[in-house]
Design a protein around this motif. Structure first.
Motif, PDB file in Angstrom:
ATOM      1  N   SER A 188       0.834  -1.200   0.000  1.00 45.98           N
ATOM      2  CA  SER A 188       0.000   0.000   0.000  1.00 45.98           C
ATOM      3  C   SER A 188       0.870   1.253   0.000  1.00 45.98           C
ATOM      4  CB  SER A 188      -0.897  -0.018   1.238  1.00 45.98           C
ATOM      5  OG  SER A 188      -1.759   1.082   1.241  1.00 45.98           O
ATOM      6  N   LYS A 189       0.479   2.244  -0.823  1.00 51.21           N
ATOM      7  CA  LYS A 189       1.185   3.533  -0.859  1.00 51.21           C
ATOM      8  C   LYS A 189       0.305   4.589  -0.211  1.00 51.21           C
ATOM      9  CE  LYS A 189       3.802   2.628  -5.047  1.00 51.21           C
ATOM     10  NZ  LYS A 189       4.022   3.034  -6.435  1.00 51.21           N
ATOM     11  N   LEU A 190       0.942   5.428   0.595  1.00 51.34           N
ATOM     12  CA  LEU A 190       0.243   6.497   1.299  1.00 51.34           C
ATOM     13  C   LEU A 190       0.586   7.835   0.657  1.00 51.34           C
ATOM     14  CD1 LEU A 190       0.914   5.321   4.965  1.00 51.34           C
ATOM     15  CD2 LEU A 190      -1.002   4.735   3.461  1.00 51.34           C
ATOM     16  N   LEU A 191      -0.423   8.654   0.448  1.00 46.60           N
ATOM     17  CA  LEU A 191      -0.259   9.934  -0.230  1.00 46.60           C
ATOM     18  C   LEU A 191      -0.335  11.089   0.758  1.00 46.60           C
ATOM     19  CD1 LEU A 191      -2.619   9.183  -3.226  1.00 46.60           C
ATOM     20  CD2 LEU A 191      -0.117   9.043  -3.211  1.00 46.60           C
ATOM     21  N   ARG A 192       0.456  12.111   0.483  1.00 44.23           N
ATOM     22  CA  ARG A 192       0.485  13.311   1.315  1.00 44.23           C
ATOM     23  C   ARG A 192       0.807  14.492   0.404  1.00 44.23           C
ATOM     24  NH1 ARG A 192       1.458  14.892   6.807  1.00 44.23           N
ATOM     25  NH2 ARG A 192       0.929  12.810   7.460  1.00 44.23           N
ATOM     26  N   LEU A 193       0.236  15.661   0.703  1.00 43.01           N
ATOM     27  CA  LEU A 193       0.540  16.868  -0.060  1.00 43.01           C
ATOM     28  C   LEU A 193       1.920  17.401   0.306  1.00 43.01           C
ATOM     29  CD1 LEU A 193      -2.736  19.025   0.118  1.00 43.01           C
ATOM     30  CD2 LEU A 193      -2.050  17.428  -1.652  1.00 43.01           C
ATOM     31  N   THR A 194       2.618  17.933  -0.684  1.00 37.49           N
ATOM     32  CA  THR A 194       3.831  18.694  -0.423  1.00 37.49           C
ATOM     33  C   THR A 194       3.404  20.136  -0.129  1.00 37.49           C
ATOM     34  OG1 THR A 194       4.094  19.355  -2.722  1.00 37.49           O
ATOM     35  CG2 THR A 194       5.154  17.264  -2.055  1.00 37.49           C
ATOM     36  N   ALA A 195       4.346  20.981   0.239  1.00 39.91           N
ATOM     37  CA  ALA A 195       4.026  22.396   0.486  1.00 39.91           C
ATOM     38  C   ALA A 195       3.444  23.023  -0.778  1.00 39.91           C
ATOM     39  CB  ALA A 195       5.267  23.147   0.950  1.00 39.91           C
ATOM     40  N   ALA A 196       4.007  22.696  -1.943  1.00 38.40           N
ATOM     41  CA  ALA A 196       3.483  23.244  -3.209  1.00 38.40           C
ATOM     42  C   ALA A 196       2.071  22.731  -3.472  1.00 38.40           C
ATOM     43  CB  ALA A 196       4.414  22.879  -4.366  1.00 38.40           C
ATOM     44  N   GLY A 197       1.825  21.471  -3.180  1.00 41.21           N
ATOM     45  CA  GLY A 197       0.489  20.901  -3.344  1.00 41.21           C
ATOM     46  C   GLY A 197      -0.518  21.553  -2.418  1.00 41.21           C
ATOM     47  N   GLN A 198      -0.082  21.839  -1.182  1.00 40.34           N
ATOM     48  CA  GLN A 198      -0.957  22.521  -0.221  1.00 40.34           C
ATOM     49  C   GLN A 198      -1.341  23.905  -0.724  1.00 40.34           C
ATOM     50  OE1 GLN A 198       1.391  22.429   3.359  1.00 40.34           O
ATOM     51  NE2 GLN A 198       0.531  20.480   4.017  1.00 40.34           N
ATOM     52  N   ARG A 199      -0.374  24.629  -1.283  1.00 36.14           N
ATOM     53  CA  ARG A 199      -0.657  25.990  -1.784  1.00 36.14           C
ATOM     54  C   ARG A 199      -1.673  25.950  -2.925  1.00 36.14           C
ATOM     55  NH1 ARG A 199       4.825  26.514  -0.853  1.00 36.14           N
ATOM     56  NH2 ARG A 199       5.343  26.101  -3.030  1.00 36.14           N
ATOM     57  N   ILE A 200      -1.483  25.039  -3.862  1.00 34.20           N
ATOM     58  CA  ILE A 200      -2.398  24.958  -5.007  1.00 34.20           C
ATOM     59  C   ILE A 200      -3.796  24.538  -4.547  1.00 34.20           C
ATOM     60  CG2 ILE A 200      -2.924  23.626  -7.095  1.00 34.20           C
ATOM     61  CD1 ILE A 200       0.091  23.814  -7.763  1.00 34.20           C
ATOM     62  N   GLU A 201      -3.878  23.530  -3.688  1.00 35.72           N
ATOM     63  CA  GLU A 201      -5.185  23.082  -3.199  1.00 35.72           C
ATOM     64  C   GLU A 201      -5.884  24.207  -2.463  1.00 35.72           C
ATOM     65  OE1 GLU A 201      -8.363  22.035  -0.888  1.00 35.72           O
ATOM     66  OE2 GLU A 201      -6.483  22.542   0.135  1.00 35.72           O
ATOM     67  N   GLN A 202      -5.159  24.896  -1.597  1.00 37.23           N
ATOM     68  CA  GLN A 202      -5.748  25.978  -0.801  1.00 37.23           C
ATOM     69  C   GLN A 202      -6.267  27.099  -1.703  1.00 37.23           C
ATOM     70  OE1 GLN A 202      -4.583  26.747   2.934  1.00 37.23           O
ATOM     71  NE2 GLN A 202      -6.182  28.284   3.013  1.00 37.23           N
ATOM     72  N   ARG A 203      -5.465  27.482  -2.676  1.00 32.35           N
ATOM     73  CA  ARG A 203      -5.866  28.597  -3.540  1.00 32.35           C
ATOM     74  C   ARG A 203      -7.085  28.235  -4.391  1.00 32.35           C
ATOM     75  NH1 ARG A 203      -2.099  32.331  -7.216  1.00 32.35           N
ATOM     76  NH2 ARG A 203      -3.657  33.941  -7.574  1.00 32.35           N
ATOM     77  N   ALA A 204      -7.088  27.032  -4.965  1.00 28.20           N
ATOM     78  CA  ALA A 204      -8.239  26.607  -5.776  1.00 28.20           C
ATOM     79  C   ALA A 204      -9.489  26.505  -4.905  1.00 28.20           C
ATOM     80  CB  ALA A 204      -7.943  25.278  -6.467  1.00 28.20           C
ATOM     81  N   SER A 205      -9.360  25.912  -3.729  1.00 28.99           N
ATOM     82  CA  SER A 205     -10.512  25.787  -2.837  1.00 28.99           C
ATOM     83  C   SER A 205     -10.959  27.145  -2.302  1.00 28.99           C
ATOM     84  CB  SER A 205     -10.183  24.839  -1.679  1.00 28.99           C
ATOM     85  OG  SER A 205     -10.007  23.526  -2.164  1.00 28.99           O
ATOM     86  N   ASP A 206     -10.017  28.071  -2.096  1.00 34.45           N
ATOM     87  CA  ASP A 206     -10.383  29.419  -1.649  1.00 34.45           C
ATOM     88  C   ASP A 206     -11.295  30.111  -2.657  1.00 34.45           C
ATOM     89  OD1 ASP A 206      -9.068  29.309   0.782  1.00 34.45           O
ATOM     90  OD2 ASP A 206      -7.328  30.486   0.114  1.00 34.45           O
ATOM     91  N   HIS A 207     -11.035  29.916  -3.961  1.00 30.81           N
ATOM     92  CA  HIS A 207     -11.908  30.495  -4.988  1.00 30.81           C
ATOM     93  C   HIS A 207     -13.329  29.963  -4.810  1.00 30.81           C
ATOM     94  CE1 HIS A 207      -8.930  32.623  -7.343  1.00 30.81           C
ATOM     95  NE2 HIS A 207      -8.185  31.534  -7.470  1.00 30.81           N
TER      96      HIS A 207
END
Length: 155
Positions: free
Chosen positions: A105-124
């Motif tokens: 099994s592989k576990l996924l986690r956001l990187t700092a760059a992934g967090q920024r993109i997710e946050q900005r898209a969701s903020d819209h």
């Protein structure tokens, strides 16, 4: 001012109603488009799409989610997940680690760059939702939540 597509000029009232629930369906379609318009524009500038955002959104809220669990949450096939997931990993927006207790099994986690993109898209999207809830008032927001919860329970 957000860009609009040529089809954006087609007002929902101009569509024929074939069923008494068509107006509600159209509001769902047009409402979704209105909520995601700015987020999708931002994602496109990042070379990403709605499917990438859905993955980032879930992983942000479930760090160390297994790929199988992500497939289940998204309600898609392994094949449908493969391409967008690989791009997110290649772009280093996600990391993938083997699960210590289950090496298959592989576990996924956001990187700092992934967090920024997710946050900005969701903020819209949150901004559009906040404006709509403010306009509808507390009782309108509660009614919307009740309807959406009933629809979501169909899953």
């Amino acid at each position: 001012m957000p860009k609009t597509s040529p089809a954006a000029g087609l007002h929902r009232a101009s569509l024929a109603k074939l069923n008494e629930l068509d107006a509600a369906l159209e509001l769902m379609y047009y409402g979704w488009r209105g909520m995601t318009l700015e987020a999708d524009d931002y994602l496109a500038k990042q070379g990403l799409s709605r499917s990438h955002h859905r993955i980032l959104y879930v992983v942000a809220r479930r760090p160390d989610i297994a790929i199988g669990a992500l497939i289940e949450v998204l309600g898609i096939s392994k094949q449908a997940l493969n391409r967008p997931l690989n791009l997110l990993l290649e772009r280093k927006l996600l990391t993938s680690q083997r699960a210590p207790e289950q090496h298959r099994s592989k576990l996924l986690r956001l990187t700092a760059a992934g967090q920024r993109i997710e946050q900005r898209a969701s903020d819209h999207e949150r901004k559009v939702m906040r404006q709509a809830f403010d306009r509808a008032g507390a009782s309108g927001a509660a009614a919307w939540m009740a309807v959406m919860e009933a629809i979501a329970d169909n899953n």
